[in-house]
Enzyme design. Structure first.
Site, PDB file in Angstrom:
ATOM      1  N   ARG A  25      41.113  42.854  34.214  1.00 38.06           N
ATOM      2  CA  ARG A  25      40.296  41.646  34.431  1.00 38.06           C
ATOM      3  C   ARG A  25      40.000  40.945  33.111  1.00 38.06           C
ATOM      4  O   ARG A  25      40.063  39.712  33.027  1.00 38.06           O
ATOM      5  CB  ARG A  25      39.012  42.019  35.157  1.00 38.06           C
ATOM      6  CG  ARG A  25      39.243  42.574  36.547  1.00 38.06           C
ATOM      7  CD  ARG A  25      37.953  42.843  37.283  1.00 38.06           C
ATOM      8  NE  ARG A  25      38.191  43.593  38.517  1.00 38.06           N
ATOM      9  CZ  ARG A  25      37.373  43.649  39.534  1.00 38.06           C
ATOM     10  NH1 ARG A  25      36.221  43.001  39.488  1.00 38.06           N
ATOM     11  NH2 ARG A  25      37.661  44.350  40.609  1.00 38.06           N
ATOM     12  N   CYS A  49      31.623  45.116  52.523  1.00 38.87           N
ATOM     13  CA  CYS A  49      32.334  44.182  51.648  1.00 38.87           C
ATOM     14  C   CYS A  49      32.533  42.810  52.285  1.00 38.87           C
ATOM     15  O   CYS A  49      32.773  41.836  51.583  1.00 38.87           O
ATOM     16  CB  CYS A  49      33.693  44.763  51.262  1.00 38.87           C
ATOM     17  SG  CYS A  49      33.605  46.244  50.228  1.00 38.87           S
ATOM     18  N   LYS A  84      28.190  52.420  44.659  1.00 39.78           N
ATOM     19  CA  LYS A  84      28.392  51.178  45.399  1.00 39.78           C
ATOM     20  C   LYS A  84      29.673  51.203  46.237  1.00 39.78           C
ATOM     21  O   LYS A  84      29.816  50.407  47.170  1.00 39.78           O
ATOM     22  CB  LYS A  84      28.415  49.979  44.446  1.00 39.78           C
ATOM     23  CG  LYS A  84      29.577  49.919  43.487  1.00 39.78           C
ATOM     24  CD  LYS A  84      29.436  48.745  42.533  1.00 39.78           C
ATOM     25  CE  LYS A  84      30.586  48.667  41.535  1.00 39.78           C
ATOM     26  NZ  LYS A  84      31.880  48.382  42.194  1.00 39.78           N
ATOM     27  N   ASP A  85      30.591  52.127  45.932  1.00 41.54           N
ATOM     28  CA  ASP A  85      31.831  52.243  46.706  1.00 41.54           C
ATOM     29  C   ASP A  85      31.701  53.196  47.883  1.00 41.54           C
ATOM     30  O   ASP A  85      32.618  53.290  48.705  1.00 41.54           O
ATOM     31  CB  ASP A  85      32.978  52.740  45.809  1.00 41.54           C
ATOM     32  CG  ASP A  85      33.378  51.740  44.743  1.00 41.54           C
ATOM     33  OD1 ASP A  85      33.181  50.527  44.967  1.00 41.54           O
ATOM     34  OD2 ASP A  85      33.883  52.170  43.686  1.00 41.54           O
ATOM     35  N   ARG A 136      29.556  38.909  47.572  1.00 43.68           N
ATOM     36  CA  ARG A 136      28.145  38.812  47.172  1.00 43.68           C
ATOM     37  C   ARG A 136      28.016  37.951  45.921  1.00 43.68           C
ATOM     38  O   ARG A 136      27.165  37.053  45.857  1.00 43.68           O
ATOM     39  CB  ARG A 136      27.590  40.219  46.893  1.00 43.68           C
ATOM     40  CG  ARG A 136      26.204  40.238  46.261  1.00 43.68           C
ATOM     41  CD  ARG A 136      25.847  41.649  45.828  1.00 43.68           C
ATOM     42  NE  ARG A 136      26.837  42.214  44.950  1.00 43.68           N
ATOM     43  CZ  ARG A 136      26.934  41.979  43.638  1.00 43.68           C
ATOM     44  NH1 ARG A 136      26.057  41.173  43.062  1.00 43.68           N
ATOM     45  NH2 ARG A 136      27.871  42.524  42.909  1.00 43.68           N
ATOM     46  N   ARG A 137      28.852  38.212  44.916  1.00 40.56           N
ATOM     47  CA  ARG A 137      28.806  37.394  43.694  1.00 40.56           C
ATOM     48  C   ARG A 137      29.229  35.966  43.988  1.00 40.56           C
ATOM     49  O   ARG A 137      28.644  35.010  43.473  1.00 40.56           O
ATOM     50  CB  ARG A 137      29.703  38.016  42.618  1.00 40.56           C
ATOM     51  CG  ARG A 137      29.197  39.348  42.089  1.00 40.56           C
ATOM     52  CD  ARG A 137      30.152  39.925  41.060  1.00 40.56           C
ATOM     53  NE  ARG A 137      29.676  41.223  40.575  1.00 40.56           N
ATOM     54  CZ  ARG A 137      30.444  42.290  40.416  1.00 40.56           C
ATOM     55  NH1 ARG A 137      31.735  42.234  40.705  1.00 40.56           N
ATOM     56  NH2 ARG A 137      29.935  43.420  39.970  1.00 40.56           N
ATOM     57  N   ARG A 156      41.075  40.655  40.967  1.00 37.16           N
ATOM     58  CA  ARG A 156      41.222  42.081  41.262  1.00 37.16           C
ATOM     59  C   ARG A 156      41.744  42.798  40.020  1.00 37.16           C
ATOM     60  O   ARG A 156      42.145  42.196  39.042  1.00 37.16           O
ATOM     61  CB  ARG A 156      42.223  42.296  42.411  1.00 37.16           C
ATOM     62  CG  ARG A 156      41.755  41.829  43.771  1.00 37.16           C
ATOM     63  CD  ARG A 156      40.676  42.694  44.375  1.00 37.16           C
ATOM     64  NE  ARG A 156      40.950  44.109  44.299  1.00 37.16           N
ATOM     65  CZ  ARG A 156      41.725  44.803  45.156  1.00 37.16           C
ATOM     66  NH1 ARG A 156      42.301  44.175  46.157  1.00 37.16           N
ATOM     67  NH2 ARG A 156      41.882  46.098  45.019  1.00 37.16           N
TER      68      ARG A 156
END
Length: 322
Positions: free
Chosen positions: A157, A244, A84-85, A133-134, A151
């Protein structure tokens, strides 16, 4: 490549990135017991800038650029990334040479207190996420919640959640499961109503196009179904010129040679969420992704894209099947 010459794997230095690199290292040692393997830690732009939301930094190889440079200059032989990166267009001279078997691609909700999913969070609860997106999907589902930026690596987190900075946080299931935090999961967000990031849960192994030895080394690590599913997702993303800075989600699944793809495009506030589905032969995943992107563009995704970002980025770059 001689067996006595180490295979140099470039990786970010986070706990999750190193877990991923070591998983590939172990697999290489199993397939070639005599091979020497080294992991080289490289700090990327995304690792250095932790006090700015991801979308404000830009999305051109945020977590891959410096690693790409190490490959291109011969300082490393392979790179292991969360797929995904990886930008949908790799630098000239590099290619995705393997996509590993996919871990759970879903997102998860982790609550500081109590149990249950999004529906059971009290009004005004503070939910942390670094992903537009979230954020968009959360605002669409629960506009009464407070969405805050989050972040840092996974442990950071979770520590912020436990310290009371948030009532809940949204994360990728894959990282949570890989690092052994499954017991912390309050709910898995199902693809029927909530879509993950493109490529989420899969690992991409990148090498130089002309490095046949490295390509051959990782051939046994390649998973054809994961490659097909994520290739469709990446073609969908690229055809929409996304990254992004735009809330885009997708999930492909393969069964019996047929690939099914779900996708969404949303505005930042989740007020407009366009969803669609497409299917086709797993042998031609890019066409499925492009077809779904075209459908959503016809239904208004172009207007959303135009409002969020006006730039275009050229032709689709397909990952090369190993």
């Amino acid at each position: 490549m001689s067996m006595d010459v180490p295979i140099r794997i470039a990786s970010r230095g986070s706990e999750l990135a190193l877990w991923q690199a070591r998983a590939v290292e172990r697999a290489l040692r199993r397939s070639s017991p005599a091979a020497a393997v080294e992991i080289q830690v490289i700090r990327t732009t995304g690792d250095r800038i932790l006090d700015v939301p991801l979308a404000k930094i830009g999305d051109k190889g945020l977590f891959t650029k410096e690693i790409d440079e190490a490959l291109l200059h011969g300082r490393a032989d392979l790179a292991v990334h969360s797929l995904k990166d990886v930008p949908t267009r790799l630098p000239e001279g590099l290619a995705i040479v393997a996509v590993t078997e996919r871990e759970d691609p879903r997102d998860v909700l982790i609550r500081r207190e109590g149990a249950g999913g999004l529906d059971s969070l009290p009004a005004g609860a503070r939910v942390g996420t670094s992903s537009l997106r979230r954020r968009a999907q959360l605002r669409a589902a629960r506009p009464d919640l407070e969405v805050l930026d989050l972040r840092g690596n996974l442990n950071t987190r979770l520590a912020k959640l436990d310290a009371g900075d948030y009532d809940a946080i949204l994360l990728a299931a894959a990282g949570v499961l890989r690092l052994g935090w499954e017991a912390r999961v309050s709910a898995y967000l199902e693809a029927g109503g909530w879509l993950p990031a493109v490529g989420q849960g899969a690992l991409a192994i990148v090498a130089r196009v002309d490095d046949e030895d490295s390509r051959e080394r990782v051939r046994t690590l390649h998973d054809a179904d994961a490659f097909a599913a994520t290739a469709a997702e990446r073609a969908f993303l690229h055809a929409l010129e996304g990254g992004c800075q735009i809330p885009i989600g997708a999930l492909g699944t393969v069964e019996g040679g047929t690939l099914a793809l779900r996708g969404l495009v949303a505005d930042l506030e989740g007020e407009t969420v366009l969803r669609g589905e497409a299917s086709g032969p797993a042998a031609d995943p890019a066409s499925v992704g492009r077809r779904l992107a075209a459908e959503l563009l016809e239904r208004g995704a172009g207007e959303i894209l135009g409002r969020l970002r006006g730039a275009t980025h050229g032709e689709v770059a397909e990952p090369a099947a190993p």
